[in-house]
Design a protein around this motif. Structure first.
Motif, short mmCIF file in Angstrom:
data_model
loop_
_atom_site.label_atom_id
_atom_site.label_comp_id
_atom_site.label_asym_id
_atom_site.label_seq_id
_atom_site.Cartn_x
_atom_site.Cartn_y
_atom_site.Cartn_z
N GLY A 124 0.65 -1.40 -0.09
CA GLY A 124 -0.04 -0.05 -0.02
C GLY A 124 0.61 1.25 -0.08
N LYS A 125 2.02 1.21 -0.27
CA LYS A 125 3.01 2.29 -0.28
C LYS A 125 2.80 3.12 -1.58
N PRO A 126 3.04 4.56 -1.61
CA PRO A 126 2.59 5.19 -2.63
C PRO A 126 3.97 5.00 -3.64
N CYS A 127 3.63 5.09 -5.06
CA CYS A 127 4.41 4.74 -6.11
C CYS A 127 4.85 6.37 -6.82
N PHE A 128 5.73 6.14 -6.93
CA PHE A 128 6.26 7.87 -7.79
C PHE A 128 7.13 7.28 -9.06
N LEU A 129 6.74 8.05 -10.26
CA LEU A 129 7.62 8.05 -11.08
C LEU A 129 8.26 9.41 -11.57
N VAL A 130 9.48 9.47 -11.85
CA VAL A 130 10.34 10.35 -12.26
C VAL A 130 10.57 10.38 -13.84
N THR A 131 9.86 11.40 -14.32
CA THR A 131 9.92 11.32 -16.01
C THR A 131 9.67 12.77 -16.45
N ASP A 132 9.66 12.87 -17.68
CA ASP A 132 9.49 14.12 -18.58
C ASP A 132 7.96 14.46 -18.48
N GLY A 133 7.35 13.22 -18.60
CA GLY A 133 5.74 13.49 -18.55
C GLY A 133 5.45 12.81 -19.72
N ASP A 134 6.23 12.26 -20.60
CA ASP A 134 5.90 11.69 -22.04
C ASP A 134 5.98 10.31 -22.38
N GLY A 135 6.33 9.56 -21.09
CA GLY A 135 6.68 8.23 -21.53
C GLY A 135 5.24 7.39 -21.55
N CYS A 136 5.14 6.07 -21.59
CA CYS A 136 4.15 5.11 -21.78
C CYS A 136 3.60 5.25 -20.30
N LEU A 137 4.62 4.94 -19.45
CA LEU A 137 3.90 4.84 -18.00
C LEU A 137 3.01 6.28 -17.69
N SER A 138 3.47 7.31 -17.87
CA SER A 138 2.87 8.77 -17.80
C SER A 138 1.57 8.46 -18.58
N ARG A 139 1.40 8.08 -19.74
CA ARG A 139 0.21 8.01 -20.22
C ARG A 139 -0.67 6.87 -19.73
N ALA A 140 -0.11 5.85 -19.13
CA ALA A 140 -1.07 4.95 -18.61
C ALA A 140 -1.68 5.60 -17.04
N ALA A 141 -0.62 6.30 -16.33
CA ALA A 141 -1.23 7.03 -15.43
C ALA A 141 -2.21 7.79 -15.70
N ASP A 142 -2.20 8.83 -16.68
CA ASP A 142 -3.13 9.61 -17.09
C ASP A 142 -4.50 8.79 -17.29
N ALA A 143 -4.57 7.76 -17.88
CA ALA A 143 -5.77 7.09 -18.41
C ALA A 143 -6.38 6.55 -16.98
N VAL A 144 -5.32 5.96 -16.16
CA VAL A 144 -6.02 5.63 -14.96
C VAL A 144 -6.62 6.64 -14.18
#
Length: 86
Positions: free
Chosen positions: A14-34
């Motif tokens: 249950g711990k928070p997940c963080f992503l360090v990115t420029d905001g344009d990767g596939c994981l960023s897009r998946a997070a946006d969709a969720v």
């Protein structure tokens, strides 16, 4: 400059997940969709709650179920707001 982004899901235990990115990767897009789905679900619950509360015959079980789902939705919305620092 990359800034850590709080993702809309929890990691192990249950711990928070963080992503360090420029905001344009596939994981960023998946997070946006969720996040989009989570916000749509919260809006749908608000509509459903209005209809259910208009009925004078809503059962205790229906109301408890609604409150449980609304708690989940509010948790998601607060995580999104924290992620966006609103």
């Amino acid at each position: 400059m990359s800034v850590p982004r709080l993702l809309p899901w929890a990691g192990p235990e249950g711990k928070p997940c963080f992503l360090v990115t420029d905001g344009d990767g596939c994981l960023s897009r998946a997070a946006d969709a969720v996040e989009s789905v989570q916000l749509e679900m919260a809006a749908g619950l608000l509509d459903h709650s209005a209809a259910l509360l208009e009925e004078r015959q809503a059962t205790k079980a229906e109301l408890r179920f609604l409150v449980a789902r609304m708690r989940e939705a509010l948790t998601d919305v607060l995580r999104i707001a924290e992620s966006r620092r609103l």
